[in-house]
Motif scaffolding. Sequence first.
Motif, short mmCIF file in Angstrom:
data_model
loop_
_atom_site.label_atom_id
_atom_site.label_comp_id
_atom_site.label_asym_id
_atom_site.label_seq_id
_atom_site.Cartn_x
_atom_site.Cartn_y
_atom_site.Cartn_z
N ILE A 181 -7.18 -1.76 7.70
CA ILE A 181 -7.98 -2.34 6.63
C ILE A 181 -9.43 -2.55 7.08
O ILE A 181 -9.73 -2.63 8.27
CB ILE A 181 -7.43 -3.70 6.13
N SER A 185 -7.71 -1.02 1.92
CA SER A 185 -6.51 -0.61 2.66
C SER A 185 -6.54 0.90 2.84
O SER A 185 -6.44 1.66 1.87
CB SER A 185 -5.24 -1.03 1.89
N THR A 225 0.83 -1.20 0.00
CA THR A 225 0.00 0.00 0.00
C THR A 225 0.87 1.25 0.00
O THR A 225 0.61 2.21 -0.74
CB THR A 225 -0.93 0.01 1.22
#
Length: 387
Positions: free
Chosen positions: A364, A354, A53
């Motif tokens: 999350i 995310s 991410t």
Amino acid sequence: MHRHSITPRQDWCEQATALGFHFHSIGGEPYWDESVCYRFSLRQIEDDIETPTAELEAMCMALVEEAVESEALLRRMAVPEAHWTLIRDSWLSREPALYGRMDLTYDGQGPARFYEYNADTPTGLYEAAFFQWVWLEQCRERGLLPERADQYNLIQEALIERLQRIGLAGQPFHLACCRDHIEDEGTLTYLADCANQAGLQPQLLYIDDIGHLPGKGFVDLHNQPLIQLFKLYPWEWLLEEDFSRHLHESRTRFIEPTWKTLLSNKAILPLLWQRHRGHPNLLPACFADEEDMSQLGQRWVRKPFFSREGANIQVESDSGVELVVPGPYDRGPAILQGWCPPPCMDGQHPIIGSWLVGGQPVGIGIREDRSAITQDSSRFVPHYILD
């Protein structure tokens, strides 16, 4: 990553109502579902979700940096030319952003793959940041989960800290959404509570309450200037409205900032693929008017640049359209993305949301559906970490 049944708290519905979670059921069907949950290992969270991410966020920021200086890219992304300068100035002045949500597919084994970026008006925030943490704490207290069970969830702490950093102390902090939308109102109320904890002065209103006065700019119902405004209202809608002509001289600080309109645009998917072809967390993608079937494989997904909640998403192959979700976004440009369906677990397809706050990954939320395409009717399911 495992999906398993768990005993629901007997009083969860009453708690949800008391805690302001008024959209825990939608249309008579449960939206929040704690009869099941997902279990992760710490390695899966840190290596397979959190780290990618952060890397995807860095790639997105580099793309924005490039796009604001390129008329060709802005035109390719269908950004209205009248607002190119507005978006560029917003980026160059580093107008602060608050949060966003990347949607990922992940099965616990291979790398998480990037579906899209809800960078402008992501919802699902309250249930991810607050209510699933209440679920975890109470499940540990009641013996439904081991005491050492944890959760990847620093969202609320990060939101409060970020609001302290970017909010203008001593000034009203307005938050606006559309009228008669219970989920948006729930998100707004939650963010107002976070802003209050950050020492700001939150004031709620609806988008259609906002006016404009010469010399004052955008104002609320009391004709007080909107000095800082969180708007749960998409930039692509706002830029098409009459009020948009006032944006260039506006003194309102918008959250999210105007440059976020670039990241909430699915045109970033083929642009990222062009710049990072073969990256393990990206899916092959191209613009629909520049088909590259050699990259896409036997099936692909057609996504309008600005579709929401799965609307107008189509799964296609050489045989034709195999799956389609109706919606209002069937006109305008689209992208094609290689078909990589979410895993099927007990007949359900989970999508990992995310969350990022201030550009940093912080937690999350999981939504699942019987369909491979997540829609506004998909259920939210909590998670925990246990090695």
